[in-house]
Structures are given as C-alpha cells and as structure tokens.
Design a protein around this motif. Sequence first.
Motif, short mmCIF file in Angstrom:
data_model
loop_
_atom_site.label_atom_id
_atom_site.label_comp_id
_atom_site.label_asym_id
_atom_site.label_seq_id
_atom_site.Cartn_x
_atom_site.Cartn_y
_atom_site.Cartn_z
N CYS A 105 -2.95 40.77 19.58
CA CYS A 105 -1.81 40.37 20.41
C CYS A 105 -0.66 39.88 19.53
CB CYS A 105 -2.22 39.28 21.40
SG CYS A 105 -3.35 39.81 22.69
N SER A 106 -0.98 39.04 18.55
CA SER A 106 0.05 38.51 17.65
C SER A 106 0.70 39.61 16.83
CB SER A 106 -0.55 37.44 16.73
OG SER A 106 -0.95 36.32 17.50
N ALA A 107 -0.09 40.55 16.34
CA ALA A 107 0.46 41.67 15.56
C ALA A 107 1.40 42.52 16.42
CB ALA A 107 -0.67 42.52 14.99
N PHE A 108 1.01 42.78 17.65
CA PHE A 108 1.85 43.54 18.58
C PHE A 108 3.18 42.81 18.78
CE2 PHE A 108 3.01 44.13 23.14
CZ PHE A 108 3.40 45.46 23.08
N LEU A 109 3.12 41.51 19.00
CA LEU A 109 4.35 40.74 19.23
C LEU A 109 5.24 40.70 17.99
CD1 LEU A 109 2.93 37.86 21.40
CD2 LEU A 109 4.45 39.72 22.14
N ARG A 110 4.65 40.61 16.80
CA ARG A 110 5.46 40.64 15.57
C ARG A 110 6.25 41.95 15.49
NH1 ARG A 110 1.03 38.13 13.45
NH2 ARG A 110 0.13 40.03 12.60
N GLU A 111 5.64 43.01 15.97
CA GLU A 111 6.27 44.33 15.90
C GLU A 111 7.35 44.52 16.96
OE1 GLU A 111 4.87 48.93 16.50
OE2 GLU A 111 3.42 47.53 15.63
N VAL A 112 7.14 43.97 18.16
CA VAL A 112 8.04 44.31 19.27
C VAL A 112 8.91 43.18 19.80
CG1 VAL A 112 6.47 46.16 19.99
CG2 VAL A 112 6.33 43.94 21.13
N ALA A 113 8.51 41.92 19.61
CA ALA A 113 9.25 40.81 20.25
C ALA A 113 10.51 40.42 19.49
CB ALA A 113 8.33 39.60 20.41
N HIS A 114 10.51 40.55 18.17
CA HIS A 114 11.69 40.25 17.35
C HIS A 114 12.29 38.89 17.66
CE1 HIS A 114 11.38 44.40 16.11
NE2 HIS A 114 11.46 44.79 17.35
N GLY A 115 11.43 37.87 17.78
CA GLY A 115 11.90 36.51 17.99
C GLY A 115 12.32 36.17 19.41
N ARG A 116 12.16 37.09 20.33
CA ARG A 116 12.58 36.85 21.71
C ARG A 116 11.53 36.09 22.51
NH1 ARG A 116 14.07 42.93 22.12
NH2 ARG A 116 11.86 42.90 22.46
N ASN A 117 11.97 35.51 23.60
CA ASN A 117 11.09 34.88 24.57
C ASN A 117 10.73 35.89 25.63
OD1 ASN A 117 11.45 32.42 23.24
ND2 ASN A 117 13.18 31.86 24.54
N GLY A 118 9.56 35.73 26.23
CA GLY A 118 9.15 36.63 27.29
C GLY A 118 7.72 36.38 27.70
N LEU A 119 7.10 37.43 28.19
CA LEU A 119 5.71 37.37 28.64
C LEU A 119 4.91 38.51 28.04
CD1 LEU A 119 6.32 36.72 32.45
CD2 LEU A 119 5.54 35.05 30.74
N ASN A 125 -21.37 50.91 28.23
CA ASN A 125 -20.05 51.43 27.91
C ASN A 125 -19.50 50.71 26.68
OD1 ASN A 125 -17.49 52.48 27.85
ND2 ASN A 125 -16.99 51.98 29.96
N PRO A 126 -19.73 51.24 25.48
CA PRO A 126 -19.35 50.53 24.25
C PRO A 126 -17.88 50.67 23.85
CG PRO A 126 -20.44 52.56 23.69
CD PRO A 126 -20.49 52.45 25.19
N GLU A 127 -17.11 51.47 24.56
CA GLU A 127 -15.70 51.67 24.22
C GLU A 127 -14.81 51.11 25.33
OE1 GLU A 127 -14.69 52.91 21.29
OE2 GLU A 127 -16.79 53.19 20.72
N ARG A 128 -13.83 50.30 24.95
CA ARG A 128 -12.92 49.67 25.90
C ARG A 128 -11.47 49.92 25.48
NH1 ARG A 128 -15.66 48.41 30.42
NH2 ARG A 128 -17.77 47.97 29.75
N HIS A 129 -10.60 49.89 26.46
CA HIS A 129 -9.16 50.00 26.23
C HIS A 129 -8.52 48.73 26.73
CE1 HIS A 129 -10.07 54.18 25.53
NE2 HIS A 129 -10.57 54.27 26.74
N VAL A 130 -7.53 48.27 26.01
CA VAL A 130 -6.77 47.09 26.41
C VAL A 130 -5.30 47.43 26.27
CG1 VAL A 130 -6.24 44.68 25.90
CG2 VAL A 130 -8.60 45.50 25.67
N ARG A 131 -4.54 47.20 27.36
CA ARG A 131 -3.10 47.47 27.33
C ARG A 131 -2.38 46.16 27.09
NH1 ARG A 131 0.34 51.17 27.95
NH2 ARG A 131 -1.15 52.69 28.73
N LEU A 132 -1.52 46.17 26.07
CA LEU A 132 -0.64 45.03 25.77
C LEU A 132 0.76 45.41 26.20
CD1 LEU A 132 -1.89 44.33 22.11
CD2 LEU A 132 -2.74 43.33 24.25
N SER A 133 1.40 44.55 26.99
CA SER A 133 2.75 44.82 27.45
C SER A 133 3.61 43.58 27.27
CB SER A 133 2.75 45.20 28.94
OG SER A 133 1.96 46.35 29.15
N PHE A 134 4.76 43.75 26.60
CA PHE A 134 5.69 42.65 26.37
C PHE A 134 6.93 42.88 27.21
CE2 PHE A 134 9.31 40.89 23.88
CZ PHE A 134 9.03 39.55 24.10
N LEU A 135 7.29 41.85 27.96
CA LEU A 135 8.51 41.88 28.78
C LEU A 135 9.39 40.73 28.36
CD1 LEU A 135 10.11 43.00 31.21
CD2 LEU A 135 8.79 41.42 32.64
N SER A 136 10.63 41.04 28.01
CA SER A 136 11.57 39.97 27.65
C SER A 136 12.84 40.12 28.45
CB SER A 136 11.88 39.99 26.16
OG SER A 136 12.64 41.13 25.83
#
Length: 140
Positions: free
Chosen positions: A27-41, A129-140
Amino acid sequence: MAGTFTTRTINITTGSTETLHDLTNACSAFLREVAHGRNGLLNVFTPHATSGLAVIETGAGSDNDLLAALRDFLPADDRWQGRHGSPDRSSAHMLPALVPPHATLPVVDGELELGTSQSVVLVSTDRDNPERHVRLSFLS
C-alpha cells in the motif's frame, strides 16, 4: 482542482494454509508512486468470497489470535448449509461477514495514515484457493 483516481491490482500467493498477509508495504509503495504528497483516501478491496481485509497489529501474536478467533467463530466442519468445494471450505464463505473484503484508509501528505502498530492485512482462511487479488485505489 479536479480530483484524481488511480487504481491497480496486485496478486498475492497465500498458499494452502490459513494466513494473514501483510499488505502495508505494498500500500505504501503504491501511494509513493501515485499520491505525490496529496491527501486523499486509499481503498483496498479483495474480490473473493473467502477473504477479507483487516487493520490490526501484526508480529506480536495478534495475527495468530485473529486466526484462532476465526476458527472458533467459523469452524471448518459440516454444520454449514452452503456447499462450496471441499467439505471444510463452506465456513470460509462466511469470513467476509466478519472480516469485510474492503478497507478505506486516510492518506495524508501522500502517506498512509495508520497508527503506530497498525498494519493492513489480507485474511484468508480458504486453503483451496492459494492465489488472491487485491485492488488498491487512490482517490484525491
């Protein structure tokens, strides 16, 4: 200024045992890539009928305590009316009623705003079921 929305799916191998998989670093790596210091959810979602997401302390025994509590609440036996695969799998289909498949978390200045000991974890009690998918979505 118009808001932005960015989303990505990550794949997780949970193996063939009940498990908690820590997603905090992803989650933190995703936010470093896409949030660019912004606030959001940050919304975290798993599209599986037998897994959920929790925000808990990990590494101090709480992860094992959660799995033990889920075994107590959702025993893998033949009491369940739903029939899904192997006989002990039906209880796993009740998991999202106790551990929801989603979490929405605050992002402040581009970083996940968690408490000192909190982690975001994928909870899976489905050994079939050993394989899972997780969707990360950032909204600012």
